[in-house]
Every structure is written in structure tokens, then in C-alpha cells.
Design an enzyme around this catalytic site. Sequence first.
Site, mmCIF file in Angstrom:
data_model
loop_
_atom_site.group_PDB
_atom_site.id
_atom_site.type_symbol
_atom_site.label_atom_id
_atom_site.label_comp_id
_atom_site.label_asym_id
_atom_site.label_seq_id
_atom_site.Cartn_x
_atom_site.Cartn_y
_atom_site.Cartn_z
ATOM 1 N N SER A 50 112.261 -13.353 27.806
ATOM 2 C CA SER A 50 111.404 -14.528 27.901
ATOM 3 C C SER A 50 110.748 -14.549 29.274
ATOM 4 C CB SER A 50 112.217 -15.788 27.612
ATOM 5 O OG SER A 50 111.369 -16.884 27.377
ATOM 6 N N ASP B 75 107.838 -16.386 16.749
ATOM 7 C CA ASP B 75 108.178 -16.954 18.049
ATOM 8 C C ASP B 75 107.066 -17.884 18.536
ATOM 9 O OD1 ASP B 75 108.951 -17.532 20.628
ATOM 10 O OD2 ASP B 75 109.425 -15.464 21.163
ATOM 11 N N HIS C 221 112.024 -16.686 18.646
ATOM 12 C CA HIS C 221 112.341 -16.443 20.043
ATOM 13 C C HIS C 221 113.778 -15.978 20.246
ATOM 14 C CE1 HIS C 221 111.165 -16.826 24.225
ATOM 15 N NE2 HIS C 221 112.293 -17.454 24.501
#
Length: 735
Positions: free
Chosen positions: A586, A672, A706
Site C-alpha cells: 500500500s 481494490d 486491497h
Amino acid sequence: MTPHDVSIWTIESLPINRHISPMTADKHTAPALPKAPVARRNPVVLEQLGRTRTDSYAWMKDENWQKVLRDPSVLRDDIRSHLKQENTYTEAVLAGTVPLQEDLFKEMVGRIPPAEESVPLPDGPWLYGLRFEKDAQYPLHVRRPRKAGASEADGPEEILLDVNELAARHSFYSLAQAAHTEDHRYYVYAEDVQGSEVYRIQVKDLATGELCAPAVESSTGSFTLSPDSQHLFWIYRDDNGRPSRIYRRPLLGGEDTLIFDETDPGFFLSIGVSASRKWIAIERGDHDTNETLLIPASDPTAMPKVAAPLVRGERYSLTHWQDRFIVLTNAGGAVDFKLMTAPEATPDRAHWQEFLPHEEGHFLLGVSAGKDHLAWLERRNGNTEIFTLSREDADRGDIRRHARHISMDEPAYTLSLLGVLEYDQPFLRYIYQSPTTPAHWYDYDMRTGEKNLRKVREVPSGHDPAAYETRRLFARADDGAMVPVTLLMKKGTKLDGQNPMLLYGYGSYGISMEASFSTTALSLVDRGVIHATAHVRGGSEKGWNWFLEGRAAKKTNSFTDFISCARHLIAEGYTAPRRIVAHGGSAGGLLMGAVANMAPELFAGIAAQVPFVDMLNTMSDVSLPLTPPEWPEWGNPLTDPEAYDLIASYSPYDNIRPVSYPAILALGGLSDPRVTYWEPAKWIARLREEARGGPFLCQINMEAGHGGSSGRFARLKEVALVQAFALWSLKQAEN
């Protein structure tokens, strides 16, 4: 949150050969890698604030991406075809690591109890908890009758929710939240069936076992229930993926009443009920600023009222305690936060009074309250500590001196404050763990200081803490700041400058990388790899100022800190150049992309999971879910020329150099909403076009978002892939 292999260099033996001689390496030639996909180039010239950039891979972003998040089947055919080619290529390059991936996966599964149960949470006549049946991917939500005046069960188990049964209908399944009503009659849960974080809220009648209300659609997954068990408050996720409104509806169905409409696209929303059950609280804000609105629980249909009006640059949160609120705030320059009190009837700033003064280096993280006791968590010297205070001592002044104190005698550890178990009782629950010590759950009596060990994280395949060693080092950054580094390694590891290492980093949003126990990290450590975490600026491991020194105009400190940590570990004999695999996900993927551009010579490989690498384009696209909320973190390149130039100077996608890079694996998820699938896909395509070295691999999970795959075992396959890639890239670098 892994990739490469082909060839005779498959790592099937457990330890890495740490001393391959040049002569040995010269005798072998690795087979040629399969041909990488070549993404078509369709240059688009973008003009912004008098600046121009060219993006040849903008076509990878589906113009109907909002619909794709909710229904991945509508993805444009040419994009789907390209992503599948990338997945096929990654699988081909890493085909030789498949046996290793299987071994790693089996080891990781072997460290998880086949059947497991949480420590139950008491609430009135019931004990609530989670239980995994043997080899189940998902838990059962359960409760048992509670013996009067005790924490033991006094009757058979009742299954409230079988998540395995719900998940069986979908390729992805995740619950954001589940809660019972105060009268214990209904069970409410928020489910996501594709990884897009667009949740459906369901209400189940526990007497009949049936759903008993129309589902709430398009939710963020965050909700709360009024203490009278009559109302459901929920947060709406709009078409841009943002929390934009809060509604109230009758629990069993009826009209949704708008109670708050967020006008700032950069603000997040949350809602909850105080432990005292007297207040329903709405919090709105970003990383810099917030305010709280209150609804009296005795009148849940009342409209919310602001407790203390928003002041830009100030944060505060309220914890209701007796006839007052405890205010956790950074007001008045309290960079590491302080505690204040405010009367329940007048919680505005004019009535705040100092309770626990600000003390630099004591970063206050959170507060939990019971009827007669207060607890707070703070971070000092990189580790967390818990303090508890009685109502009587709260009025005696110098509350830190009168408070009880919980800490551990280890160089690096984590205490997690789970909170006061029941408002009318003096018991607090917390978790203690360290890189060598599995999690221990304790119930703590705030009256006496006695603690009761409730559970120890079981490692069925065996774990001897004495066989490992944790160290806390400090690396000097370019500007002299001392950056903490936490190490986990086999006891007796020789510091001869040849050890392979995985160096993890994050460094954003003030999120700390805790010194916690990881069963997955042991697979690398048992193979002779040192597992290191660089606590770079942008996190809050050394206080809130540590975060402020690694964001916005100072963001590059995060990147140079990570590089300084790598070089310090090399200088101290822990490892060597090209014996390090960097890993982050991330915003930690941004860190990975930046250090790949800045110091590629240090690394054997880089694993970037859901990497935020196309920064300039993403922060210039106001339609994306997190763009306005994240301008305080990075700057706004749409209106601020300095912010544009700064982001352009380090955005990984925009700063690839024609030099040799290590092997890179980028993982993404099609659904995501936080780091969209096209970021890793574009990055890898441009690396192949402009850089040398590699190989550069991209794998997109076509059925997840995600967080990757759902299920407690399924997610480990991605962890095994990352670790296999790390070991493979270390072997490739040797050769």
C-alpha cells in the site's frame, strides 16, 4: 503482500547457501526467462499548472472503474486480457518456486491451530466470541450463557453466524463488523462479497435464525446500534467510494433518515456508542483535523450536535466517563497529545481543563473508560505501555504518579489495549507480544493490579522463543535523526556481513509497525534470513512528530530513512548489498517504488503489495476514493505548484531510471478501491520499457481487493508467494 523463479536455482533446500563462490556461480547459466508481456503504448500528454507529463499507459484505467469495483465482470476486454498475460508471465517465471511455495504454505498453516477459539467477551447474561472449527477458513460467531457473577459459561453454545456457510456462495467474502443488539435478540453484520469494500448490512433474528429486515446497500461497513435496540445508524459509500452521509433507520426496516451529510470530500466518517451507553458519537475529519458530534442515546432520533467546533490542524476524541468527557487532543501544540476533561453538558473547548499534561516523548494513543476506572495507552521509546487510574486518584493531581503501570522487560514488544470489558466492572483486557513471544491475552483487575492469563497464541508445529533473538537498533538518517530498526533472527546468527535479510517498511499516516509476533516471518528466519523492520518517519513509532517529519513537504525522509537503515545494517555486519529484499504494501509500496529508483544497487529483490506508485496521476484525479482525503498527507498537485513538483520528484512511476534494477514483484487486486489495479500494472509496464535488470513481475488477484484473498488459510498463499520470491531473488543475486 511474491514472485520469480525458473531455472536450476530453484530453492528447494531449507537454508540459503550463504557463501557461493564466484567459481561455482560461473559454472552455471540460468535458463532464459520467458518473454515478458509488452503493453501497448498510447501516449497521453497531460498539462497541469503549466507543467507537462506523458503517460503511455493511462489506457489501463477503465473509464468505468466505479462499475468495475462493484462488478468486476464489466472490466474492459483489452485490460482483462493484458492483466491475464501479466499473471501468466509471473506464474511462468516463478514456476520453479512452486514446490517452495507449497512448503512455505504448509509451514505457515502448521503454525495456526486447526481449531481455535477467541477469549470470550462478557456482556450481561452472555459470553460472546469467535470459534474456528477444524481446518475452517472462516469463524463461527457464537455465544454461551454466562454463569451469574462470573466469566465462565453456564450452558450450551449458540451459533449466531456461520461465516463459512455465507462465504461458500462467493469467491471472496469478508465481514467488516458484526454486533448484537443491547437486548441480545438481533445480530447485525456487514458483508463484502468482492473485495471492493462496498458492504451490505444484514439483520438476523436470533430467535428464528432468519434475516428479518431489508438489507442496507452501499455501506462503508461501519455501523452502530442504538442502546435501546431500535435503530441502526450506518454510513453510506458514494459512487466515488467515499463515506459521504450517515443515515438512521428502524432496525427492522423502514425509511432511512439522513442525520449527517458530509460536505468536505477529504473527510472520513465514523460512528460509535460510548462504553457508558449514554452517547452516540459521530467523528468526521482527516489526518490533521477532526470534530465530534453527539446524540444522546436516551433520544436516538435527535439530530447530532457538535461537541467542539472544528479547528484546522487540531484533533480531539471524546471518551465518556461518569459526568464528564476525557478529551484526547493535540490542542495548544501538544504534539504527542494530552488528556483534558470537559463537562458532559458543555464539552466545547471553552470548558476543557487539563487532566494529563503533554509530555514530549510520551505519545498518547487511546483511552478506555469503566465506571470507576480509566485506562490509557501510550508509546515511549518505541514500545507501548498501559496506565490505569481509579476515580478516587483522578482528583488527587499528578495522575501519572498515582496510576498503575503495565510494561514489559524486552527490547522490543507491543501491548495492545483492548479496553474495559464491561463498564460497571473493573476488568481490562490487553494483549502482550513481541517478535519472539506469541500473543498473550490478559484480563487485568484495575482495583488490585492482579492479572489473569486467559490465552496464549498456540503454535501447533512448535515454537521455542529461546531459539530466536530480538534486537532494537538505531540507524542514523541523512539529517542525523535516529531511526529505529527491529530485528528478528535465529539466536547465534553470525554477523559476518553475509546474512540474507528481508527489510520491511511502511512509513505513512502515522501508523506504527508494531514489534509483534508473526508466525509467517518464522519461515524466513528458520531459513537463515534476518527479518528486519525499518520504523521510518511517516509512522509514529517515536511519537506524532515522527509522523509529521515524514509527510507532505518532508515525505522524502521516509525514503532516505529506509535507505539509511539498509546501509546501517550493512555497515554493522548484519547483511550486505544485494543480500536484502525490501518489502512493503500500500503506502509501503510507495516506499518500495521510491527506494527502487533511489538505491536499486542495495537490493536483491523488491516485493510491493498493492503499491501506491502512480502518485502524481492518482493525487490529480478527484474522482478516486482517497484523493481529496489524502491531500494533507502528500499535497495537492492540482492547486499547489510546489506540491506538484515535490510529488513529481519522487513518484515511482515518474522517476524510473535507465539503470539496473533488482527483481520486482508487484501484487494488486482488481476490486481494490484504495490502490487501484492499474497502478501496479502501469508501473511494471514502464519498468520494462525504461529500466534494465529485473525481471519485473505483476500479479493481479482478479477476485479480491486491497487485502488480498479472504480466509485465514487462503491469504497465506500470497504470503508464501512473497517469501518464495524473496528467497528466489536472493539466489538470483548470488548467481
